[in-house]
Design an enzyme around this catalytic site. Structure first.
Site, short mmCIF file in Angstrom:
data_model
loop_
_atom_site.label_atom_id
_atom_site.label_comp_id
_atom_site.label_asym_id
_atom_site.label_seq_id
_atom_site.Cartn_x
_atom_site.Cartn_y
_atom_site.Cartn_z
N HIS A 1 0.79 -1.23 0.00
CA HIS A 1 0.00 0.00 0.00
C HIS A 1 0.82 1.27 0.00
CE1 HIS A 1 -4.17 -1.43 0.50
NE2 HIS A 1 -3.59 -2.49 1.04
N LYS B 1 -8.93 13.93 4.31
CA LYS B 1 -8.07 12.74 4.29
C LYS B 1 -7.16 12.85 5.50
CE LYS B 1 -6.65 13.94 0.11
NZ LYS B 1 -6.56 12.74 -0.68
N ARG B 2 -6.43 11.79 5.82
CA ARG B 2 -5.48 11.89 6.92
C ARG B 2 -4.52 13.06 6.67
NH1 ARG B 2 -5.42 7.85 10.99
NH2 ARG B 2 -3.63 9.05 11.70
N LYS C 1 0.55 14.44 1.58
CA LYS C 1 -0.76 14.78 1.01
C LYS C 1 -0.92 16.29 0.79
CE LYS C 1 -3.14 10.71 2.98
NZ LYS C 1 -3.94 10.09 1.90
N THR D 1 -8.44 6.78 -2.48
CA THR D 1 -9.79 6.30 -2.77
C THR D 1 -10.80 7.42 -2.52
OG1 THR D 1 -9.86 5.38 -0.53
CG2 THR D 1 -9.43 3.84 -2.34
N LYS E 1 -14.43 8.60 -4.54
CA LYS E 1 -15.75 8.91 -3.95
C LYS E 1 -16.25 10.25 -4.46
CE LYS E 1 -14.02 6.71 0.20
NZ LYS E 1 -13.35 7.04 1.48
#
Ligand SMILES: *Cc1c(COP(=O)(O)O)cnc(C)c1O
Length: 846
Positions: free
Chosen positions: A395, A586-587, A592, A694, A698
């Site tokens: 992952h 998101k985290r 990110k 992901t 969505k």
């Protein structure tokens, strides 16, 4: 013999008797029926939902003081009743071993709420709504009573949950194996702009969906030591003795397929002390010691580790990993023996174990141990089985996330497992030596054991060596695995490596969370899209259909209204649905790049305050997500977001143009409100760092447009929707790698007035007037030539892409057509497609 070793013998004989009794369990294709067994055809048909609900309420001691929580409990129990027959039938079918079964092993299952999903999949939503009218309560009110099952950190755990739904909906025999954490992902509060973690007592009102299935109990050994002995036939055995055993108790949750009669199981293990353990201590008179020992055992499943994409090497975490792996494997083996006897020659023909990252990779040596020590197989026969059952999903490419455990920890806690790992490694290195004769450095480089002052076990290498399949989770990620991180292994075993791009379930992430859009889509396309999301491509025919466009916009406006209400309630910030909703949830992680987003907000704020609002599109920016409690930089980014939000929202000059909020406690249920109400989805990671994502899918499914980098599954989304319908910016993964050696942020800051302005304002302390210096680490990170995330390099192209997005939004017809096109092509990102890929290319299951 010491007291503890007697204790060990006792638990052995107990687990054996469990095995014996399983032979006659109701799961078996019973010729001999167990006591209490009632053949399915003898059952009364179960009550309808209204009858079951009325009965639940009728037989409730506290029926005179009923709150929404009690009504929810009664409803959930009634819905669970509706799927019991199918659940039993699905299990009986699997016990026949007519097809391959998959065990999905994962330390995380981020399930969220179950009620709405169960009603949808059983086609009971309308009936339930109607029924509740008679009780003067709205279904939504009861749904909100359910505590999220937050047994995961983020993407990896939510992927496991989406996969469970797709496996059941495709009718596959897949069991999820996980841990029933007493405390799930912490609840996040924001105090003075800082994250505070609160324990998540998700079980405080009980869990109506679970069934405690103690007939499946197994014991898991820890500590002790290994002895050698020779049996009567002269065969050498290794015996792991003097162990401290922990009881694993199964809690089953139903996973109903979409209207197909299939109900799979999510089996979550809870750790308890064994009776024997207590008794041994008690006989020595140490009553309080016995109780303390009980606590020690039960600690194993007490809390989910809140680290996303970073390992932290805590001993208790290793115990969780072994506990899950051992319990799940013992469960598979005892069920096999009960139905097929002690011949394991066909075991691998009927089983696949899919490892969700390396967290359960210890299942590799554990399956060897069980087959050799408990079932007396020879090494080679056991290895044939193990290496044909195991499949590993990677992952992440981030080095800090690759699990390595100190050998010392194994030697103490899992001595027999360590021996087996050494043996696996020795045999495997022979193969490496054969493949690259004389290449000693290659042996050191590829060894499962990393040498050094403190030797470590490389869990990813262990997983690769034992697995017949190794997959990444998006095309770019899988390619980078074979050219980078796992290059040596790819040279050795190219056939093992493959890609399965992630997906999300359209039941939860479109039908359930966005009923307005679902109804609009169904009004034109019918209902087929729910089980074949590729049908959505037919929406492309409606991109210039005026009534359809108007209806699409109305749906989005209503969903934005709902999101605005969530933001008002949680952040006390007023979002205006006529403005563009720009969202990043998101985290919180440096890769990110929530910081890049905040820098853009600061830039807009500067423009507005200086009167430069010509052509500007008013927007509401939302950021949400949790930071790992030990991740200082991520926590500081949350603080910065909150401080910037404060300045933005308090300034009356700014609010017509810009509003900014940090949403506390982002979780699955929040996302169900957020993604339908979003116009612009922020997917802005440094290229090459986000394995797939992901959340991006969505948002796309719900008609948001993406502003994003060429990273993870963004690349495949862009491929589907085309550059005209996607706001692309930034360096690609190759450029990021090449820039590393000579990255010079000062250059970018000097050459962009916008970026220069942002840095000047940040450094002036404008957002921390009463807290001098607190953001210095953030400023230093942006200005560092070592910044691996290269914020400064991507800022200018990000700003330009944001201008493009703003411009597109100002043409509502154009924007809506783009939105429809995004939903239309999102079918490729249904987890049904992903799971069909696993089924056909990895599992070979039908
Ligand atoms: C989908 C989801 C994630 C994953 O989001 P990414 O943007 O892919 O990191 C994390 N947390 C929750 C609650 C989710 O629903």
């Amino acid at each position: 013999m010491t007291d503890t070793s007697r204790n060990r013998v006792k638990s052995r004989s107990k687990s054996q008797s469990t095995t014996a009794s399983k032979a006659a369990s109701p799961i078996a294709p019973a010729t001999q029926q167990a006591p209490g067994h009632l053949a399915h055809q003898d059952c009364e048909p179960c009550d309808s939902l209204p009858a079951a609900f009325a009965r639940q309420l009728r037989y409730d001691l506290n029926r005179n003081e009923r709150r929404p929580q009690e009504l929810y409990q009664a409803l959930a129990l009634s819905v669970k009743e509706q799927l019991l027959d199918d659940w039993c039938a699905s299990r009986s079918q699997d016990a026949l071993y007519q097809r391959k079964q998959v065990a999905y092993l994962s330390l995380e299952f981020l399930m969220g709420r179950s009620l709405g999903n169960a009603l949808l999949n059983l086609d009971l939503t309308d009936e339930c709504r109607e029924m509740l009218q008679g009780y003067a309560v709205a279904l939504e009110t009861l749904q909100q009573q359910e505590h999220d099952a937050g047994l995961g950190n983020g993407g990896l755990g939510r992927l496991a949950a989406c996969f469970m739904d797709s496996c059941a909906s495709l009718g596959l025999a897949v069991t999820g194996y996980g841990i029933r954490y007493e405390y799930g992902m912490f609840a996040q509060q924001i105090v003075d702009g800082y994250q505070q973690e609160q324990p998540d007592r998700w079980l405080r009102d009980g869990n109506p969906w679970e069934v405690r299935a103690s007939q499946h109990n197994v014991t898991v050994p820890f500590f002790g030591h290994v002895q050698s002995h020779v049996d009567r036939d002269g065969r050498r055995h290794r015996a792991w003795v003097d162990t401290q055993d922990v009881l694993a108790v199964a809690y089953d949750m139903p996973v109903p397929g979409y209207r197909n009669g299939r109900v799979n199981t999510l089996r979550l293990w809870k750790a308890e002390a064994t009776d024997e353990f207590d008794l041994a201590e008690f006989n020595q008179g140490d009553y309080t010691e016995a109780v303390a020992a009980k606590n020690l055992a039960e600690q194993i499943t007490m809390v989910l580790y809140p680290n996303d994409s970073s390992e932290n090497g805590k001993e208790l975490r290793l115990r969780q990993q072994y506990f899950l792996s051992s319990a799940s494997l013992q469960d598979l083996l005892t069920t096999w023996v009960a139905n097929k006897g002690l011949d394991f020659s066909e075991f691998a023909k009927f089983h696949v174990l899919q490892l969700n990252d390396t967290h359960p990779a210890i299942a590799v040596p554990e399956l060897m141990r069980l087959l050799i020590d408990e079932y007396q197989l020879e090494w080679q026969a056991a290895w044939e089985i193990v290496s044909h059952c195991m499949a590993y999903t990677n992952h992440t490419l981030l080095p800090e996330a690759l699990e390595r455990w100190p050998v010392r920890m194994f030697a103490q806690m899992l001595p027999r497992i360590l021996e087996i790992i050494y043996e696996i490694n020795a045999r495997y290195l022979e193969l490496v030596a054969h493949h690259w004769p004389g290449d000693v450095s290659r042996l050191r480089q590829m060894s499962i054991i990393e040498e050094g002052d403190e030797p470590h076990i490389r869990m990813a290498y262990l997983a690769i060596v034992a697995s017949f399949s190794v997959n990444g989770v998006a095309a770019l990620h899988s390619r980078l695995l074979t050219t980078g991180l796992f290059r040596d292994f790819y040279e050795l075993w190219p056939h093992k490596f493959n890609n399965r791009t992630n997906g999300v379930t359209p039941r939860r992430w479109l039908a359930h969370c966005n009923p307005r859009l679902a109804a609009l889509i169904s009004s034109r396309l019918g209902q087929d899209w729910l089980s074949d999301l590729r049908c959505l491509t037919a929406l492309n025919a409606f991109t210039s259909d005026k009534p359809f466009i108007a209806a699409w916009r109305e749906v989005k406006q209503a969903n934005k209204q709902a999101l605005a209400e969530l933001v008002a309630q949680r952040c006390q910030v007023n979002f205006d649905p006529s403005m563009m909703f720009d969202v990043q949830v998101k985290r919180i992680h440096e890769y990110k790049r929530q910081l890049l987003n905040i820098m853009h907000v600061i830039h807009l704020y500067q423009r507005i305050v200086s009167g430069d609002t010509r052509g500007m599109q008013p927007r509401c920016v939302l950021i949400g997500g949790k930071a790992a409690p030990g991740y200082a930089m991520a926590k500081l980014v949350i603080k910065l977001a909150n401080n910037v939000a404060h300045m933005v929202n308090e300034d009356p000059r700014v609010s017509p143009w810009l509003r900014f909020a940090f949403l506390p406690d982002y979780n699955v249920s929040a996302m169900e409100v957020i993604c339908p109400g979003t116009d612009l989805s922020e997917q802005i990671s440094t290229a090459g760092k986000e394995a797939s994502g992901t959340g991006n899918m969505k948002f796309m499914m719900n008609g948001a447009l993406t502003i994003g980098t060429l990273d993870g599954a963004n690349i495949e989304m862009l491929e589907e929707v085309g550059e005209d319908n996607f706001f692309l910016f930034g360096l690609n993964a190759l450029a990021v790698e090449e820039l590393k050696a000579h990255y010079c942020p000062a250059q970018y800051i000097a050459s962009s007035a916008a970026l220069g302005g942002v840095m000047t304002l940040l450094k002036s302390g404008h957002f921390n007037l009463l807290e001098p210096g607190i953001f210095d680490p953030i400023i230093a990170a942006i200005e560092s030539p070592q910044d691996p995330w290269m914020l400064a390099a991507d800022f200018e192209t990000y700003r330009l892409a944001q201008l493009q997005a703003a411009k597109a939004y100002q043409d509502p017809l154009r924007w809506t057509a783009m939105s429809i096109r995004n939903t239309a092509v999102s079918g490729r990102f249904s987890s049904d497609v992903t799971i069909a890929g696993y089924r056909d290319h990895i599992w070979g299951a039908q």
